[in-house]
Design an enzyme around this catalytic site. Structure first.
Site, short mmCIF file in Angstrom:
data_model
loop_
_atom_site.label_atom_id
_atom_site.label_comp_id
_atom_site.label_asym_id
_atom_site.label_seq_id
_atom_site.Cartn_x
_atom_site.Cartn_y
_atom_site.Cartn_z
N GLY A 11 0.75 -1.28 0.23
CA GLY A 11 0.00 -0.05 0.03
C GLY A 11 0.70 1.71 0.06
N GLY A 12 2.29 1.14 -0.47
CA GLY A 12 2.81 2.33 -0.49
C GLY A 12 2.43 3.52 -1.84
N GLY A 14 -0.66 4.85 -0.30
CA GLY A 14 -1.42 5.13 1.10
C GLY A 14 -1.30 6.50 1.87
N GLN A 15 -2.07 6.42 2.17
CA GLN A 15 -2.01 7.94 3.41
C GLN A 15 -0.33 6.69 4.69
OE1 GLN A 15 -4.61 9.78 5.44
NE2 GLN A 15 -5.31 7.79 5.62
N VAL A 129 -0.84 -4.12 9.24
CA VAL A 129 -1.90 -2.49 9.82
C VAL A 129 -2.58 -3.27 8.98
CG1 VAL A 129 -1.46 -0.12 9.31
CG2 VAL A 129 0.55 -1.73 10.09
N GLY A 130 -2.91 -2.96 7.72
CA GLY A 130 -4.38 -3.61 6.66
C GLY A 130 -5.59 -4.10 7.47
N ASP A 159 -3.47 1.92 19.11
CA ASP A 159 -4.60 1.16 20.34
C ASP A 159 -4.56 1.86 21.91
OD1 ASP A 159 -6.95 0.70 18.47
OD2 ASP A 159 -5.37 -1.12 18.27
N HIS A 187 -7.83 -5.55 17.38
CA HIS A 187 -7.80 -3.87 16.46
C HIS A 187 -9.87 -3.84 15.73
CE1 HIS A 187 -7.13 -0.64 14.74
NE2 HIS A 187 -7.41 -0.75 13.66
P1 NAX Z 1 -4.79 4.51 1.75
O1 NAX Z 1 -6.33 3.73 0.80
O2 NAX Z 1 -4.97 5.67 2.04
O3 NAX Z 1 -3.78 3.19 1.14
C1 NAX Z 1 -3.91 2.19 1.30
C2 NAX Z 1 -3.18 1.42 0.02
O4 NAX Z 1 -3.02 0.41 0.02
C3 NAX Z 1 -4.15 2.06 -1.02
O5 NAX Z 1 -2.83 2.89 -2.64
C4 NAX Z 1 -4.06 1.24 -1.75
O6 NAX Z 1 -3.77 1.18 -3.44
C5 NAX Z 1 -3.25 -0.16 -1.98
N1 NAX Z 1 -3.17 -0.83 -1.98
C6 NAX Z 1 -4.56 -2.18 -1.86
N2 NAX Z 1 -4.64 -3.54 -2.36
C7 NAX Z 1 -3.04 -3.49 -1.96
C8 NAX Z 1 -2.93 -4.96 -2.18
N3 NAX Z 1 -3.31 -5.93 -2.72
N4 NAX Z 1 -1.23 -5.01 -2.72
C9 NAX Z 1 -1.01 -3.61 -2.62
N5 NAX Z 1 -0.93 -2.29 -1.80
C10 NAX Z 1 -2.77 -2.34 -2.16
O7 NAX Z 1 -5.04 3.88 3.32
P2 NAX Z 1 -4.41 3.86 4.83
O8 NAX Z 1 -5.45 5.36 5.45
O9 NAX Z 1 -3.03 4.23 4.16
O10 NAX Z 1 -5.04 3.12 6.09
C11 NAX Z 1 -4.67 1.55 5.04
C12 NAX Z 1 -4.44 0.32 6.40
O11 NAX Z 1 -4.43 0.52 7.72
C13 NAX Z 1 -6.35 0.52 6.72
O12 NAX Z 1 -6.25 -0.97 6.22
C14 NAX Z 1 -6.85 0.87 7.31
O13 NAX Z 1 -7.90 0.62 7.73
C15 NAX Z 1 -5.42 0.39 8.29
N6 NAX Z 1 -5.37 1.29 9.65
C16 NAX Z 1 -5.33 0.36 10.85
C17 NAX Z 1 -4.79 0.97 12.03
C18 NAX Z 1 -4.43 -0.02 12.75
O14 NAX Z 1 -4.49 0.22 13.93
N7 NAX Z 1 -4.41 -1.58 12.96
C19 NAX Z 1 -4.72 1.96 12.32
C20 NAX Z 1 -4.34 3.17 10.41
C21 NAX Z 1 -5.87 2.15 9.77
O15 NAX Z 1 -7.05 2.79 10.18
#
Ligand code: NAX
Length: 324
Positions: A11-12, A14-15, A129-130, A159, A187
């Protein structure tokens, strides 16, 4: 100079990755004497955005950043990596049910688990993380039979940090005065932020706050913090998530005597079903975490811990067939 280590961030573009990559390249995660090679994985649609980030990384001229591998191919992304930060995931789309979300992500993490198994450094440390992070980590772990389950974890450190901060704010003390806060479970909103064992300046936290605050303010506010940030900011937590991810890996590598929360495969501790990726309090030594043993668990805590376990069991049931 140390040999460079390879770190993949999925997800390089992503935010969270945007808040992670630059700090890792600056040495904030593994130290300013540890050269790194960043592997950045994205889906084809996001490769242009990723290219822009690679250009910015180059423009920083980081002394520690020895190379950048930018790719849409899982094999390239995972080859020889020492650390894997699995951040990319599919968010819930319109009309998508919870089970649909589990399953689309199940597919992603099956592929990535297999690739870790086949191509990564056999000693790789994996942080998911995802979301849904615990179950995604479970899927990756189950898809990597040659790796030890202990190499897989999911992130509840954000958390944990939220809980520490809320308690510090309530008591007007610095966060450094607080230890032994725990996040149990998933989580998700069923997580259980537990301060029954917490110490504030080495004094029991329970002597300093009342149960009403714990049950009606502290616990729900930690559980709902992610949603609260989305409501106000219009976007989910990113910088705090990146900071927590770096702390999780840094402590896993360098060790800590202080308790931190990590979602790891259950070894049956506290009656939690084995192998579920469940958040426990841990200490870490020589690159290995140890679940804090033999804590006394009262009835209320037990019920909350069970509720989160049940949710994880339901999530596991929804994806089990993907693992056949
Ligand atoms: P973003 O939507 O900004 O970025 C995610 C990126 O992943 C996108 O650029 C997308 O193109 C890419 N992606 C999707 N499928 C992919 C794949 N198969 N291979 C490679 N890249 C892929 O999300 P962001 O804000 O960066 O959050 C990323 C993840 O962290 C989300 O699932 C979010 O719910 C999760 N979180 C987890 C947290 C935790 O504490 N465990 C907290 C923060 C966040 O909510």
């Amino acid at each position: 100079m140390k040999k460079p280590v390879r770190i993949v961030i999925t997800g390089g573009a992503g935010q969270i990755a945007y808040a992670l990559a630059f700090r890792i390249a600056a040495g904030e995660m593994l130290g300013t004497d540890q050269p790194v090679i960043l592997h950045l994985l994205e889906i084809p649609n996001a490769l242009d955005a990723l290219k822009g980030i690679v250009m910015e990384l180059e423009d920083c001229a980081y002394p520690l950043l020895q190379d950048i591998v930018m790719t849409e191919e899982v094999k390239v992304a995972f080859t020889d990596v020492d650390y894997a930060l699995l951040v990319g995931a599919r968010p819930r789309g319109p009309g998508m049910e919870r089970n649909d979300l589990l399953r689309v992500n199940g597919d992603i993490f099956t592929v990535q688990g297999k690739a870790l198994n086949e191509y990564a450094n056999p000693r790789v440390k994996v942080l998911v993380v995802g979301n849904p992070a615990n179950t995604n980590a479970y899927i990756a772990m189950q898809s990597a039979p040659n790796l030890s389950p202990q190499q897989f974890s999911a992130m509840t450190r954000l958390d944990h940090n939220r809980a520490v901060s809320q308690l510090a704010i309530k008591l007007g003390v610095p966060v450094t005065a607080i230890n032994q806060v725990i996040i149990w479970g998933n989580h998700s909103a069923t997580q259980y932020p537990d301060i029954n064992h917490a110490l504030v300046h080495n004094q029991s936290a329970l002597a300093l706050v009342d149960q009403n605050w714990i049950n009606h303010d502290f616990i729900p506010s930690v559980q709902q913090r992610g949603a609260a940030i989305i409501n106000i900011r219009g976007k989910s937590s990113a910088a705090s998530a990146a900071f927590a991810a770096m702390a999780h890996l840094r402590d896993w590598v360098s060790g800590t005597d202080a308790w931190v929360s990590m979602a790891v495969p259950s070894d049956g501790s506290y009656g939690i079903a084995e192998k579920l990726i469940y958040s426990f309090p841990v200490t870490i030594k020589d690159g290995e975490y140890h679940i804090v043993p033999a804590l006394e668990i009262n009835e209320l805590s037990h019920a909350r811990m069970q509720a989160s376990q049940q949710e994880l069991e339901q999530e596991r049931a929804a994806i089990t067939d993907l693992l056949c």
